[in-house]
Design a protein around this motif. Structure first.
Motif, mmCIF file in Angstrom:
data_model
loop_
_atom_site.group_PDB
_atom_site.id
_atom_site.type_symbol
_atom_site.label_atom_id
_atom_site.label_comp_id
_atom_site.label_asym_id
_atom_site.label_seq_id
_atom_site.Cartn_x
_atom_site.Cartn_y
_atom_site.Cartn_z
ATOM 1 N N SER A 157 41.601 -11.716 43.132
ATOM 2 C CA SER A 157 40.458 -12.008 43.995
ATOM 3 C C SER A 157 40.224 -10.861 44.964
ATOM 4 O O SER A 157 41.130 -10.088 45.267
ATOM 5 N N GLU A 197 33.489 -16.676 41.336
ATOM 6 C CA GLU A 197 33.505 -18.144 41.275
ATOM 7 C C GLU A 197 32.590 -18.685 40.177
ATOM 8 O O GLU A 197 32.155 -19.834 40.223
ATOM 9 N N ARG A 242 41.561 -16.661 49.066
ATOM 10 C CA ARG A 242 41.199 -17.345 47.826
ATOM 11 C C ARG A 242 42.428 -17.490 46.914
ATOM 12 O O ARG A 242 42.564 -18.496 46.199
ATOM 13 N N SER A 276 36.077 -19.466 38.576
ATOM 14 C CA SER A 276 36.583 -20.342 39.636
ATOM 15 C C SER A 276 37.917 -20.993 39.295
ATOM 16 O O SER A 276 38.575 -21.543 40.171
#
Length: 304
Positions: A256, A132, A261, A98
């Motif tokens: 990602s 994440e 994101r 994350s």
């Protein structure tokens, strides 16, 4: 037999720190889950310039960085509070998940003497379910990485599984990553159990299918073929690959499966929501402007 041959391209990260960039390549973005590969060195700089080579704190999401040295040493510091000197034959495996930031500093001038510093940096994309995940860092010593030898062949399994070798390096998807050294005249084959397989020639040269290939080239093979690699001189290889994960977007140090994101990661870094390493927080790499970059082309990446 060969899917593609990728030539390393020169990328300058800092004064005295030019690298050969192998992945990503416009015609081959990934090999298995591997989405980025740099070969730095051998590097030799004068002691007053050592600090200029430091890779300042910078962020990552959605990937694991893998650092492996042939020579020298590098000090890693990250936003988890980890401080780790990596030495030749060790593996630094940092999972960004994350979001994490880290620096890499060259704090021992003696480690650069005589062009001794040489390292391979790769990024491994994470499966969507792990993109994440909580950030993590592990350092693995040479004794934890199995070695196999045969006539004219030496190899160390850095991560994953291949040739019946396994180790405890924590990975998130099926892959293999090996350091292989071949004597002149040695013959070698690729692991057959993985869907995508690549060979980066770090030193020396190979004959494959009657053609010659040399240092700075990555050979990517189609699935199912069983090539014979013949070393024409003492040769160092990095073998890597595994199961493909699907499309990934890459911008600067962010990876990602979702474009939005990456936009969030840009905003997070600019706003200071990704913390700096507590023991290296006085400077950092700002988010690149990159206004002149053609749409769809990747921004320059940090070393790892």
């Amino acid at each position: 037999m060969l899917d593609i041959v990728i030539e390393a391209r020169k990328a300058s990260l800092a004064p005295g720190m030019d690298v050969g960039r192998i992945l990503p390549f416009r015609m081959r973005r990934m090999v298995g889950p591997f989405i980025f590969m740099d070969h730095a060195g051998p590097v030799q700089v004068e002691p007053p310039l050592v600090h200029n080579m430091d890779v300042l704190p910078h962020p990552h999401i959605g990937l694991s960085t893998v650092s492996y040295l042939f020579g020298g040493q590098v000090t890693h510091r990250d936003s988890l509070g980890v401080e780790q000197i990596i030495l030749p034959g060790e593996v630094n495996w940092m999972t960004a998940g994350s979001g994490i930031s880290h620096s890499e500093r060259f704090e021992d001038p003696a480690a650069l003497a005589g062009g001794n510093l040489e390292m391979i940096q790769t990024w491994v994309a994470l499966p969507e379910k792990d993109e994440e995940a909580a950030p993590a860092f592990d350092n693995y010593k040479p004794a934890q990485l199995p070695i196999f030898t045969d006539t004219g062949v030496w190899m160390r399994l850095i991560a994953g599984d291949a040739y019946g070798l396994r180790n405890d390096v924590k990975t998130h998807s099926p892959l293999f990553y090996l350091h292989v050294q071949l004597d002149t005249g040695a013959r070698f084959g690729l692991p057959m159990e993985h869907a995508e397989r690549g060979i980066y020639i770090a030193k020396g040269s190979l004959e494959v299918g009657g053609r010659m290939y040399s240092a700075g080239q990555m050979l990517v093979f189609i699935k199912g073929v069983d090539p014979v690699l013949l070393a024409k001189e003492p040769t160092t290889l990095m073998l890597l690959g595994g199961e493909p994960l699907g499309e990934r977007f890459i911008w600067w140090n962010f990876v990602s499966s979702k474009k939005e994101r990456i936009e969030q990661a840009k905003a997070d870094w600019q706003a200071g929501r990704i913390l700096l390493p507590p023991n290296d927080n006085l400077e950092f790499v700002p988010l690149p402007e990159d206004k002149s970059r053609p749409a769809g082309s990747p921004a320059p990446q940090a070393l790892s």
